[in-house]
Design an enzyme around this catalytic site. Structure first.
Site, mmCIF file in Angstrom:
data_model
loop_
_atom_site.group_PDB
_atom_site.id
_atom_site.type_symbol
_atom_site.label_atom_id
_atom_site.label_comp_id
_atom_site.label_asym_id
_atom_site.label_seq_id
_atom_site.Cartn_x
_atom_site.Cartn_y
_atom_site.Cartn_z
ATOM 1 C CB ILE A 180 -0.976 0.040 1.204
ATOM 2 C CG1 ILE A 180 -0.224 -0.075 2.532
ATOM 3 C CG2 ILE A 180 -2.016 -1.053 1.084
ATOM 4 C CD1 ILE A 180 -1.140 0.010 3.755
ATOM 5 C CG ASP A 181 -0.156 4.441 -2.499
ATOM 6 O OD1 ASP A 181 0.489 3.647 -3.208
ATOM 7 O OD2 ASP A 181 -1.201 5.010 -2.872
ATOM 8 C CE LYS A 182 5.434 9.190 2.344
ATOM 9 N NZ LYS A 182 6.227 10.432 2.218
ATOM 10 C CB THR A 216 -2.389 4.155 1.974
ATOM 11 O OG1 THR A 216 -2.683 5.036 0.892
ATOM 12 C CG2 THR A 216 -3.622 3.318 2.283
ATOM 13 N NE ARG A 231 -3.019 8.651 -3.451
ATOM 14 C CZ ARG A 231 -1.700 8.847 -3.386
ATOM 15 N NH1 ARG A 231 -0.887 7.797 -3.302
ATOM 16 N NH2 ARG A 231 -1.210 10.066 -3.413
#
Length: 330
Positions: A144-146, A148, A245
């Site tokens: 998952i994104d940094k 998130t 997103r």
């Protein structure tokens, strides 16, 4: 004395409509893998100028500012380092771990981020991690994104890694995200279908393409509505980079606080503009990242064949944002 091999330069021209925001927050939100702490260090070390002048970390950017950031590049460590970083382990057995990753933490080392990642923390926590293909990502089945927060499954051997990865690839695993998005929906539930590929204008971000890119499919459902925002839950039928997103921004419901996909450029109504603007800026101070959390995770345990499901609490910044949104008079 540390020798600087080289440095990278990043220039930002602050556009019209950008709200006043601390420069350390702005840089952390607009540079991939950047952290606020790292930006503060660089600013204090005078690696950042605004309109040609050195500034402090609490300087607030305004439209028209010319921001120049220089980042010294140090050599990459020869091998991954174990680091004593606290982990929120929701579940573990001999085969796998379920970890609740905080925001502002990269999942694995990458260019410019060789330390402080989930992988560094995992290597200190346990010596038993899978090694599949990429030696720089032990145990990492999915990401998952940094910025998130939320649940990730970590594999402890190659067979477990492979079996869980197959479920993710076949989209038979269950993943539910919660997000606060800008605006309100006409219907209580819906879906977004649209190919996702890199933007031709900015290769750091992704966008929806009519013919190019990879097929992507997202389902959403309203949980709670506020004056100018909505709490929703989302389920992914596919798993593309930045999918939620990009899809939410595509339907003009960007995730609140998202610096890359429209979540910090709020459109104000003509009524009580100054009051509304002050309120939104207050909320953006609370949510200095995208308001997105990987809340639940479910799959078939490869060893037992049982369906397992895990849930996580919303992080403090997310809960505080909801509390403020529920109070119209703050």
């Amino acid at each position: 004395m540390t020798k600087i091999i080289t440095e990278k330069k990043y220039r930002f021209e602050i556009p019209e409509g950008q709200g006043r925001e601390r420069i350390d927050v702005y840089l952390a939100n607009n540079l991939e893998y950047a952290t606020r702490n790292r930006m503060q260090q660089l600013i204090k070390a005078e690696f950042c100028t605004v309109n040609g002048k050195i500034v402090k970390t609490n300087y607030k950017i305004t439209p028209g500012d010319d921001v120049l950031l220089r980042i010294p590049c140090s050599p990459r460590p020869e091998k991954l380092q174990a680091e004593d970083i606290p982990l929120d382990v929701v579940y573990e057995d001999d085969d796998l771990l379920i970890v609740n990753k905080p925001a502002n933490m990269c999942v694995h080392p990458s260019i410019g981020n060789h330390t402080g990642t989930l992988v560094n923390a995992l290597m200190h926590y346990t010596s038993k991690l899978s090694h599949v293909k990429d030696e720089g990502r032990p145990g990492i089945v999915h990401r998952i994104d940094k910025d998130t927060s939320g649940l990730l499954v970590i594999a402890r051997d190659e067979w477990i890694h492979s079996e869980i990865a197959k479920q993710f690839a076949a989209h038979t695993s269950e993943r539910e995200y919660w997000a606060v998005v800008c605006g309100r929906f006409k219907d209580s539930k819906g879906e977004v279908i649209g190919n996702i590929g890199r933007s031709k204008k900015d290769r750091k971000v992704f966008t929806v393409h009519e013919t190019e890119g990879k097929h992507a499919h997202t389902f959403y459902e309203v949980i709670e509505e506020f004056e100018f925002a909505t709490l929703i839950k989302l389920r992914l039928k596919t798993g593309r980079t930045h999918q939620i997103r990009v899809h939410m921004n595509h339907i003009n419901k960007p995730i609140f606080g998202d610096p890359w996909y429209g979540g910090r450029a709020i459109a104000y109504t003509p009524v009580n503009v100054s009051k509304m603007k002050a309120r939104v800026e207050n909320l953006l101070e609370i949510m200095q990242r995208q308001a997105l959390h990987a809340k639940t995770l479910g799959f078939v345990h490869p060893r037992t064949g049982e369906n397992v499901s895990f849930d996580s609490q919303l992080p403090d910044d997310f809960n505080l944002l909801l509390e403020k949104l529920r109070n119209d008079n703050f």
